[in-house]
Design an enzyme around this catalytic site. Structure first.
Site, PDB file in Angstrom:
ATOM      1  N   HIS A   1       0.832  -1.276   0.105  1.00  0.00           N
ATOM      2  CA  HIS A   1      -0.176   0.082   0.073  1.00  0.00           C
ATOM      3  C   HIS A   1       0.895   1.237  -0.225  1.00  0.00           C
ATOM      4  O   HIS A   1       2.084   1.375   0.835  1.00  0.00           O
ATOM      5  CB  HIS A   1      -0.903  -0.095   1.311  1.00  0.00           C
TER       6      HIS A   1
ATOM      7  N   ASP B   1     -15.409   1.248   7.213  1.00  0.00           N
ATOM      8  CA  ASP B   1     -14.613   2.316   6.841  1.00  0.00           C
ATOM      9  C   ASP B   1     -14.863   3.114   5.812  1.00  0.00           C
ATOM     10  O   ASP B   1     -14.679   4.413   5.722  1.00  0.00           O
ATOM     11  CB  ASP B   1     -13.188   1.680   6.456  1.00  0.00           C
TER      12      ASP B   1
ATOM     13  N   ARG C   1     -15.697  11.434   7.345  1.00  0.00           N
ATOM     14  CA  ARG C   1     -14.407  12.240   7.760  1.00  0.00           C
ATOM     15  C   ARG C   1     -14.053  13.251   6.479  1.00  0.00           C
ATOM     16  O   ARG C   1     -13.428  14.321   7.059  1.00  0.00           O
ATOM     17  CB  ARG C   1     -13.189  11.285   7.950  1.00  0.00           C
TER      18      ARG C   1
ATOM     19  N   SER D   1      -7.975   2.551   9.106  1.00  0.00           N
ATOM     20  CA  SER D   1      -8.485   2.715   7.677  1.00  0.00           C
ATOM     21  C   SER D   1      -7.830   1.863   6.713  1.00  0.00           C
ATOM     22  O   SER D   1      -8.038   1.162   6.063  1.00  0.00           O
ATOM     23  CB  SER D   1      -8.833   4.251   7.140  1.00  0.00           C
TER      24      SER D   1
ATOM     25  N   LYS E   1      -8.487  -2.115   5.621  1.00  0.00           N
ATOM     26  CA  LYS E   1      -8.562  -2.677   4.394  1.00  0.00           C
ATOM     27  C   LYS E   1      -7.414  -3.754   3.948  1.00  0.00           C
ATOM     28  O   LYS E   1      -7.594  -4.964   3.178  1.00  0.00           O
ATOM     29  CB  LYS E   1      -8.349  -1.682   3.308  1.00  0.00           C
TER      30      LYS E   1
END
Length: 434
Positions: free
Chosen positions: A82, A161, A168, A183, A187
């Protein structure tokens, strides 16, 4: 605890027990907790902060709000990566094939871009015929056959999420390390991979512009991964200038192909190799990151990475001929050269402003439903420390009309700071965590 009690406790700076946080988050996913109550909770947490134990509980609750990918049928080792995002950050297009070539199985659930950054799925859309929606069975079969798949996340993974992030985004509570980490990691954990590598960007084009905040985020993400018994590591990497030359989505794919063909070196290519090396170490297919990086360089040089990319494109319905002829990718009708305004050494770049210049010609979106032009953007042609004069082409704007291209070119020039003295280029790898 009732929802109002959870909100009050967070407002008063108390640390919430895990079971209370879990029920509050799951209640929101079930729509038993109202938007205005979750908004109040998020603001209270944003102002008072969350403890590491609360971040663990938030992550677990979001993870439990939906489905998880079961990768137990795969031979493994399974890996995921990520990036926190930036300008010219298309590393997945190179790293995933290299990792597969090293014997890892890459399961990458990606998203689309918002604002000045294009997401991985947007980049893949520029490949003719490419599919990014795969069923669970298709995903597993493809990964087992060729070692990688990159596709869209389903709505059933971590729905809490998704709902909390949307809230948010409109309540000015995005920029909280614990909320960001929970968050991201909910995932990644739902994706099922046994090893997870995070590329946390810092600098003018990054979400986390401050290096200390970037380290805080990296350390918390790694802790959350290890808490869930996943091999997890992070690199903090420089985004004080665009990582790759292009920001046009099709051009990013073209550059990735050129890297895999061994035709392009530089910061982007180097980071891809290093990321693949660290993934190899986490997955246990290399003794350490240095050995993994050496193996990744060999896979790049041999063409194994390029072959994996070709098979990946073909498996997901794309035209594999692009590996031999990147000219099949979309191309903008206008190419506008941007020249330096005088002599000097490039000292600093507002990389986010470069991204906004690309978005101004159609390479970004402000809302999720906005369309995006795959062929337009900015090719940024200089790096910090480079010398230039009035004849130096510092960027090339790819656009649909000359006026828009010229306006974007002016924005690019305004994003550059020049010096009369030599300037040392920034380090690509700022730190390794985990």
């Amino acid at each position: 605890m009732q929802a109002i009690d959870v909100i009050a406790a967070k407002r008063d700076g108390e640390e919430l027990p895990a079971d209370a946080l879990r029920e509050f988050v799951l209640g929101y996913a079930r729509e038993d907790v109202a938007d205005y109550q979750m908004a109040a909770f998020l603001m209270a947490g944003y102002l008072n902060g969350f403890s590491r134990a609360e971040a663990v509980a938030l992550t677990a609750a979001m993870l439990d709000s939906g489905d998880r990918l079961d990768l137990s049928a795969l031979a493994g080792p399974t890996v995921d990566k990520h990036s926190t995002g930036g300008v010219g950050d298309g590393t997945t297009l190179v790293v995933a094939p290299l990792a597969a070539a090293l014997g890892m199985q890459v399961v990458k659930l990606s998203g689309r871009g918002l604002g000045h950054t294009g997401g991985t799925l947007d980049k893949l859309d520029s490949i003719p015929g490419m599919r990014t929606e795969l069923s669970g069975d298709e995903l597993l079969a493809q990964v087992e056959a060729i070692g990688l798949a990159v596709c869209a996340q389903t709505a059933d993974l971590v729905p809490a999420d998704k709902a909390m992030y949307a809230l948010r985004d409109v309540t000015a509570t995005v920029d909280d390390v614990a909320l960001i980490a929970s968050s991201v990691m909910s995932k990644k954990l739902a994706g099922g991979a046994g090893a997870i590598l995070l590329d946390v960007k810092t600098g003018s084009g990054a979400f986390m512009k401050d290096p200390e905040r970037a380290r805080e985020l990296a350390e918390l993400c790694v802790a959350l991964g290890k808490e869930a018994d996943r091999a997890t590591g992070a690199l903090i990497t420089d985004m004080s200038q665009p990582l790759a030359l292009p920001t046009a989505l099709a051009s990013e794919v073209r550059e990735a192909i050129e890297v895999l063909r061994g035709e392009r070196s530089g910061r982007f290519a180097e980071l891809c190799v290093v990321l693949a090396g660290h993934m190899a170490a986490l997955a246990g297919v290399a003794e350490d990151a240095a050995a993994g990086t050496q193996r990744a360089r060999a896979a790049l040089a041999s063409g194994d990475g390029l072959e994996r990319f070709r098979r990946f494109v073909e498996a997901q319905g794309g035209d594999p001929r692009i590996t031999d002829d990147p000219g099949l990718l979309p191309q903008a009708p206008v190419s506008h050269e941007v020249r330096a305004e005088g002599a000097g050494v490039l000292a600093a770049v507002d990389a986010e402003a470069i991204g906004r210049a690309a978005a101004s010609v159609g390479a970004g979106r402000q809302r999720k439903e906005d369309s995006i032009d795959l062929a337009v953007g900015v090719d940024f042609l200089v790096a910090i420390g480079d010398a230039a004069d009035g004849d130096t082409v510092v960027a090339r704007v790819l656009a649909n009309d000359e006026d828009a291209a010229a306006a974007a070119g002016r924005h690019v020039l305004a994003a550059l700071t020049w010096s009369d003295e030599p300037v040392a280029p920034p380090e690509l790898i700022c730190a390794v965590v985990g």
